[in-house]
Design a protein around this motif. Sequence first.
Motif, short mmCIF file in Angstrom:
data_model
loop_
_atom_site.label_atom_id
_atom_site.label_comp_id
_atom_site.label_asym_id
_atom_site.label_seq_id
_atom_site.Cartn_x
_atom_site.Cartn_y
_atom_site.Cartn_z
N LEU A 72 0.84 -1.21 0.00
CA LEU A 72 0.00 0.00 0.00
C LEU A 72 0.88 1.26 0.00
CD1 LEU A 72 -2.84 1.28 0.17
CD2 LEU A 72 -2.66 1.14 2.66
N ASP A 73 1.91 1.26 0.85
CA ASP A 73 2.82 2.42 0.91
C ASP A 73 3.46 2.69 -0.46
OD1 ASP A 73 2.34 3.02 3.51
OD2 ASP A 73 4.11 2.01 4.30
N GLU A 74 3.91 1.63 -1.12
CA GLU A 74 4.54 1.79 -2.45
C GLU A 74 3.55 2.35 -3.45
OE1 GLU A 74 7.54 -1.93 -2.05
OE2 GLU A 74 6.50 -1.75 -3.98
N ALA A 75 2.32 1.84 -3.41
CA ALA A 75 1.29 2.31 -4.36
C ALA A 75 0.96 3.78 -4.08
CB ALA A 75 0.05 1.44 -4.27
N LEU A 76 0.92 4.14 -2.79
CA LEU A 76 0.67 5.54 -2.42
C LEU A 76 1.78 6.43 -2.96
CD1 LEU A 76 -0.46 5.24 1.33
CD2 LEU A 76 -1.83 6.15 -0.54
N GLN A 77 3.01 5.96 -2.75
CA GLN A 77 4.16 6.75 -3.19
C GLN A 77 4.14 6.95 -4.71
OE1 GLN A 77 7.92 4.95 -2.31
NE2 GLN A 77 8.83 6.90 -1.73
N LYS A 78 3.86 5.87 -5.45
CA LYS A 78 3.82 5.97 -6.92
C LYS A 78 2.72 6.91 -7.38
CE LYS A 78 6.06 1.71 -8.18
NZ LYS A 78 5.96 0.34 -8.62
N ALA A 79 1.63 6.97 -6.60
CA ALA A 79 0.50 7.83 -6.99
C ALA A 79 0.72 9.28 -6.51
CB ALA A 79 -0.79 7.28 -6.39
N GLY A 80 1.82 9.50 -5.77
CA GLY A 80 2.10 10.85 -5.27
C GLY A 80 1.21 11.26 -4.11
N ILE A 81 0.71 10.25 -3.38
CA ILE A 81 -0.14 10.55 -2.21
C ILE A 81 0.71 10.38 -0.95
CG2 ILE A 81 -2.20 9.88 -0.91
CD1 ILE A 81 -3.32 8.68 -3.54
N GLU A 82 0.78 11.41 -0.12
CA GLU A 82 1.59 11.35 1.10
C GLU A 82 0.80 10.70 2.22
OE1 GLU A 82 3.81 14.68 2.00
OE2 GLU A 82 4.36 14.97 -0.10
N ARG A 83 1.51 10.00 3.12
CA ARG A 83 0.85 9.36 4.25
C ARG A 83 0.11 10.39 5.12
NH1 ARG A 83 1.34 3.58 5.63
NH2 ARG A 83 0.43 4.09 7.64
N SER A 84 0.64 11.64 5.14
CA SER A 84 0.01 12.69 5.95
C SER A 84 -1.37 13.08 5.40
CB SER A 84 0.89 13.93 6.00
OG SER A 84 1.06 14.43 4.69
N GLN A 85 -1.64 12.71 4.15
CA GLN A 85 -2.93 13.04 3.54
C GLN A 85 -3.99 11.98 3.83
OE1 GLN A 85 -1.41 13.44 -0.66
NE2 GLN A 85 -2.57 15.33 -0.57
N VAL A 86 -3.57 10.88 4.46
CA VAL A 86 -4.51 9.77 4.59
C VAL A 86 -4.70 9.30 6.03
CG1 VAL A 86 -3.78 8.99 2.29
CG2 VAL A 86 -2.88 7.84 4.28
N PHE A 87 -5.87 8.74 6.28
CA PHE A 87 -6.15 8.04 7.53
C PHE A 87 -6.42 6.60 7.13
CE2 PHE A 87 -8.92 6.42 10.88
CZ PHE A 87 -8.24 6.84 12.02
N ILE A 88 -5.80 5.66 7.84
CA ILE A 88 -5.93 4.25 7.48
C ILE A 88 -6.53 3.46 8.62
CG2 ILE A 88 -4.70 2.19 6.70
CD1 ILE A 88 -2.59 3.93 5.48
N THR A 89 -7.56 2.71 8.32
CA THR A 89 -8.21 1.91 9.36
C THR A 89 -8.85 0.66 8.73
OG1 THR A 89 -9.64 2.02 11.31
CG2 THR A 89 -10.42 3.15 9.32
N ASN A 90 -9.64 -0.04 9.52
CA ASN A 90 -10.28 -1.28 9.05
C ASN A 90 -11.74 -1.31 9.50
OD1 ASN A 90 -8.11 -3.03 7.82
ND2 ASN A 90 -7.15 -2.59 9.79
N ILE A 91 -12.48 -2.22 8.89
CA ILE A 91 -13.87 -2.44 9.27
C ILE A 91 -13.98 -2.87 10.74
CG2 ILE A 91 -15.83 -4.03 8.90
CD1 ILE A 91 -15.67 -1.97 6.78
N VAL A 92 -13.14 -3.83 11.13
CA VAL A 92 -13.06 -4.20 12.55
C VAL A 92 -11.67 -3.85 13.07
CG1 VAL A 92 -14.81 -6.02 12.52
CG2 VAL A 92 -12.43 -6.62 12.05
N LYS A 93 -11.62 -3.44 14.32
CA LYS A 93 -10.37 -2.91 14.88
C LYS A 93 -9.54 -3.98 15.61
CE LYS A 93 -12.19 1.18 13.87
NZ LYS A 93 -12.04 1.69 12.50
N CYS A 94 -10.05 -5.21 15.67
CA CYS A 94 -9.30 -6.29 16.33
C CYS A 94 -9.14 -7.46 15.36
CB CYS A 94 -10.04 -6.76 17.59
SG CYS A 94 -10.30 -5.44 18.78
N ARG A 95 -8.02 -8.17 15.51
CA ARG A 95 -7.70 -9.27 14.58
C ARG A 95 -8.60 -10.48 14.79
NH1 ARG A 95 -2.74 -13.50 14.73
NH2 ARG A 95 -2.94 -14.25 12.60
N PRO A 96 -9.26 -10.94 13.72
CA PRO A 96 -10.00 -12.19 13.84
C PRO A 96 -9.02 -13.36 13.93
CG PRO A 96 -10.81 -10.85 12.01
CD PRO A 96 -9.50 -10.26 12.44
N PRO A 97 -9.29 -14.38 14.76
CA PRO A 97 -8.38 -15.51 14.91
C PRO A 97 -8.04 -16.15 13.56
CG PRO A 97 -10.23 -15.67 16.44
CD PRO A 97 -10.52 -14.52 15.54
#
Length: 205
Positions: A72-97
């Motif tokens: 994801l980081d590489e794809a962001l970098q290639k697209a010229g999108i900085e990490r500071s421009q994004v918030f990253i999360t998931n549908i659920v916040k805890c790992r399913p077994p």
Amino acid sequence: MVASARIISNDSLEKIAIEVVGCSLCKLSRSRKNAVPGDGQTSAKIIFIGEAPGKNEDEKGRPFIGVAGRILDEALQKAGIERSQVFITNIVKCRPPGNRIPEDDECAACRPYLDRQISLIAPRIICILGATAYSSILGGKSITQNRGKIIKRKGQKYLITIHPAAAIYNKNLRHALEDDLSSLSQEIKKMENLDRNTILDYIDG
Ligand code: SF4
């Protein structure tokens, strides 16, 4: 509920993160090591939403830090999108077994945290990563038929793409992810130009 404009409230990303870390609203709380609220600032222009934390994320309490995160980081970098421009999360916040797909009751229990994060950030666009997020947020079925599409629902724009984990052993999917994030970058620029022209029209008028 998805808000299209930032609201004034006493809520904050920090407050949500504290609640998530102490949450036991679903059974995933019993097997997790660390809950993973999300990474990024309230000023983010884009929210990326994946499926669930994996092993590395569960160890460290941060999203997308394993191999999928590097893709994801590489794809962001290639697209010229900085990490500071994004918030990253998931549908659920805890790992399913065993990294199984989160169940409906788990997604439903966790959803208010995500809705609050979206309301606070009021992103220009939400990037849906993979089939689980696509189904959970937009009720979508085929990620392969719909990836790369930008759609609008209730005033909120979404871009649908594949989950970076699907691209780990598949170069074609990696290129597809990069193409989609490049479209995302173009869309953000288009929206910003539109805003700039509207402001200039207002000043001229
Ligand atoms: S997945 Fe969400 S609802 Fe379930 S325990 Fe973790 S934070 Fe709470």
